[in-house]
Design an enzyme around this catalytic site. Structure first.
Site, PDB file in Angstrom:
ATOM      1  N   ASP A   1      -7.271 -10.633  -8.946  1.00 21.83           N
ATOM      2  CA  ASP A   1      -6.158 -11.040 -10.097  1.00 21.83           C
ATOM      3  C   ASP A   1      -6.232 -10.039 -11.007  1.00 21.83           C
ATOM      4  OD1 ASP A   1      -4.755 -11.969 -12.570  1.00 21.83           O
ATOM      5  OD2 ASP A   1      -4.973 -14.072 -12.115  1.00 21.83           O
TER       6      ASP A   1
ATOM      7  N   ASP B   1       3.028  -1.509 -10.017  1.00 19.56           N
ATOM      8  CA  ASP B   1       4.659  -2.084  -9.604  1.00 19.56           C
ATOM      9  C   ASP B   1       4.535  -3.725  -9.366  1.00 19.56           C
ATOM     10  OD1 ASP B   1       7.168  -2.105  -8.547  1.00 19.56           O
ATOM     11  OD2 ASP B   1       6.231  -1.583  -6.991  1.00 19.56           O
TER      12      ASP B   1
ATOM     13  N   ASP C   1      -4.538  -6.072  -5.399  1.00 19.18           N
ATOM     14  CA  ASP C   1      -3.645  -7.148  -5.674  1.00 19.18           C
ATOM     15  C   ASP C   1      -3.976  -9.240  -5.446  1.00 19.18           C
ATOM     16  OD1 ASP C   1      -0.351  -6.572  -4.811  1.00 19.18           O
ATOM     17  OD2 ASP C   1      -0.871  -8.045  -3.700  1.00 19.18           O
TER      18      ASP C   1
ATOM     19  N   GLY D   1       0.980  -1.442  -0.518  1.00 22.65           N
ATOM     20  CA  GLY D   1       0.084  -0.207   0.279  1.00 22.65           C
ATOM     21  C   GLY D   1       0.739   0.849   0.066  1.00 22.65           C
TER      22      GLY D   1
ATOM     23  N   TRP E   1       2.308   2.764  -2.549  1.00 23.96           N
ATOM     24  CA  TRP E   1       1.962   3.994  -3.493  1.00 23.96           C
ATOM     25  C   TRP E   1       0.429   4.536  -3.340  1.00 23.96           C
ATOM     26  CZ3 TRP E   1       4.097   2.337  -8.728  1.00 23.96           C
ATOM     27  CH2 TRP E   1       5.626   1.874  -9.115  1.00 23.96           C
TER      28      TRP E   1
ATOM     29  N   LYS F   1       6.744  -1.113 -13.713  1.00 22.22           N
ATOM     30  CA  LYS F   1       7.298  -2.085 -13.558  1.00 22.22           C
ATOM     31  C   LYS F   1       8.362  -2.406 -14.508  1.00 22.22           C
ATOM     32  CE  LYS F   1       8.154  -4.413  -9.528  1.00 22.22           C
ATOM     33  NZ  LYS F   1       9.181  -4.120  -8.657  1.00 22.22           N
TER      34      LYS F   1
END
Length: 233
Positions: free
Chosen positions: A125, A149, A109, A91, A93, A189
């Site tokens: 998902d 991320d 997530d 959490g 971000w 990322k």
């Protein structure tokens, strides 16, 4: 973008995994009950200056400083922004987006994330059918910023791990391109030396500017780097 559904699926969470395990939740006093690798991870976290700073300032993870630096350089989060955070656990971000003035933040997530006042957090998902629309509905409209991320559990086979990395980037980029408001931005990322496949070319066609950035808070020796696409056309 690839249509291969199998490649797009995120890896399932490790058994017993928690959001705290990806942040500051581990305590060194429990190290004697853990594997050697776990003990080394805990000691590294406690000794790391960014982890120590995150604990002192109330951030859920050292990753908060990565987004803070990228936001300072790229002006990603503006007052009133709507933000979607893909792979948001634990959490950090989400916290940064709210502190920087975002009016709506939705995170998703595979792992459970402790509530953060002002944000909507969904355990799912991201690549499952319907979850993308669930995020937009929760946000109340198209986002101004999509953050990703997301990472996967490596299997140790370089080619397989590479395909999984690309699959997550593709899924996040497709979502961003499809849902972002004009002028919006996307950050994901990636890894230095890793081929982003056709994603880079696609992003350059869809955004005003595309660049790579490696925040200072990324671990030394890590190949982690972030790909930022700015100004959705």
């Amino acid at each position: 973008m690839s249509d291969d559904n199998e490649r797009r699926r995120m890896v399932r969470p490790p058994s017993g995994g928690t959001a705290a395990g990806r942040g500051m939740g581990q305590k060194i006093k429990t190290a004697d009950k853990k594997s050697l690798s776990s003990q080394q991870w805990i000691k590294r976290q406690l000794a790391d200056k960014w982890s120590e700073k995150a604990r002192a300032e109330g951030w859920r993870s050292r990753a908060a400083f990565k987004l803070i630096e990228m936001d300072e350089k790229l002006r990603l989060i503006r007052p009133g922004s709507r933000v979607v955070d893909l792979g948001c656990a634990p959490g950090g971000w989400v916290q940064v987006a709210l502190k920087q003035g975002a009016s709506a933040v939705v995170g998703v997530d595979l792992l459970p994330v402790d509530p953060i006042p002002g944000a909507i957090l969904i355990q799912a998902d991201f690549t499952d059918p319907g979850v993308d629309q669930q995020l937009i509905d929760a946000l109340g409209g198209g986002p101004d910023l999509v953050l990703s991320d997301m990472a996967h559990n490596t299997v140790g086979h370089r080619q397989t791990d590479h395909l999984k990395i690309i699959a997550l980037i593709e899924a996040a980029a497709e979502f961003a391109i499809r849902t972002l408001k004009p002028g919006g931005s996307f950050v994901t990322k990636n890894f230095q030396g890793g081929d982003a496949g056709g994603v880079l070319e696609t992003l350059r066609a869809e955004f005003r500017e595309v660049k790579f950035i490696k925040p200072e808070a990324s671990r030394k020796g890590s190949s982690e780097v972030y790909l930022a696409a700015l100004g959705k056309k």
